[in-house]
Scaffold this active site. Structure first.
Site: not given
Length: 350
Positions: A176, A282
């Site tokens: 991320e 995710e």
């Protein structure tokens, strides 16, 4: 720890549902050169289960549909999961998610017949959009040395996996990374060129181990097209190399339809703009309404599979094995026997 009699079910039951192409327009992307058409016989139906070993050490048990205690990997395989994602930290305080722990879990995943994705955080702890802390051992390093450290760490971990007979299908160079990694030197908003050099260090290390491994650059908020354009335009303009654009998506019960539509438009734009593969690395949603949650995931899978030229490569749920509010995480997929059996009956008819 006293463990309730429990059954694990991932929303990936949705992965067996018949997937039709979405009827949504998905935005109006610019006219760009033709996208290379690829053949993608494999679609990743995945789960990140990096908490597994620490849960087992705490006494957590997992049971299959017949109420028999069973290894989590075997249960997941039986539910149709074909891919396992595992994070790795540099020098974590409790040794979980270090190289040795990663290898142990990867060996189990391989024995279960799973493909594997490795998620390098390049930190001693959690890395995410708000936290990209350098490993303590790298704290005083300058930019060239940090680049070498990233290369060597990536190379060492992957070579250790390879020595154990494991070549992952995918590797994330950062987790991320909405604003880069190894802050402050590699903050993308401060110096995109520095971040791009780090991506290339990780990319080159991966390819040195095995050129077949696909390298992912992963950022969150898959619905945010302006964020993704800013990031990948910046990386492209600074000579970064990557194979797959990775996304996270964590909607709520009230906004999942909107975010899924925005995510599809963004994925479509990424394929057409950069001619790259796309994966949802995710995904998660509160398990307060199983029907609603399944609708969200089924719809998202359909959208990924509908991308131009077959460039949607998979969806992975984050830590579905966590239950009983494990470490405060409430997006688990715990379901009682009756509901589990109902899902399995549905799947058998699909």
């Amino acid at each position: 720890m006293k463990i309730k009699y429990a059954f694990v079910l991932i929303l990936y039951v949705f992965l067996f549902f018949a997937c039709k192409k979405s009827g949504e327009a998905g935005g109006n992307p610019p006219v760009l050169p033709p996208v290379d058409t690829i053949t993608n016989p494999f679609f990743a139906k995945g789960a990140d289960i990096s908490w597994l070993t620490v849960m087992e050490a705490a006494g957590v048990k997992f049971y299959n549909k017949t109420a028999t205690e069973q290894d989590l990997l075997v249960i997941l395989k039986g539910l149709g999961i074909n891919t396992i994602r595992l994070r790795v930290w540099v020098n974590p305080a409790n040794n979980y998610n270090n190289e040795a722990d990663l290898v142990a879990k990867a060996i189990r995943a391989k024995k279960a017949g799973m493909k594997i994705m490795i998620d390098f955080h390049y930190s001693d702890t959690w890395a995410d959009p708000g936290h990209q802390t350098k490993p303590a051992a790298w704290a005083s390093q300058d930019i060239p040395t940090l680049q070498t450290s990233v290369y060597n760490h990536t190379l060492t971990v992957l070579n250790t996996l390879k020595a154990n007979g494991i070549v992952p299908a995918w590797v994330q160079v950062g987790n991320e990374t909405n604003d880069g990694i190894l802050w402050p030197e590699r903050k993308a908003s401060t110096n995109m060129a520095n971040f791009a050099s780090l991506i290339n260090a990780g990319y080159n290390a991966v390819k040195a181990v095995d050129t077949s491994i696909k390298v992912i650059v992963h950022i969150s908020n898959g619905y945010n097209n302006s964020l993704f354009r800013w990031m990948f335009d910046g990386l492209k303009n600074n000579g970064a190399n990557w194979d797959i654009i990775g996304m996270s998506l964590y909607p709520s019960a009230s906004n999942w339809l909107t975010l899924n539509a925005q995510c599809r438009a963004n994925m479509n734009d990424m394929v057409l703009r950069y001619n790259k593969l796309v994966m949802i690395c995710e995904v998660g949603m509160s398990w307060t309404d199983s029907t609603l949650c399944n609708s969200f995931i089924t719809d998202l899978i359909t959208k990924v599979k509908s991308l131009p030229a077959g460039k949607g490569f998979g969806v992975l749920y984050w830590e579905p094995e966590a239950y009983s509010n494990w470490q405060g995480y409430t997006l688990e997929h715990l379901i009682i026997r009756e509901s589990l059996q109902s899902h399995l009956m549905h799947l058998n008819k699909s």
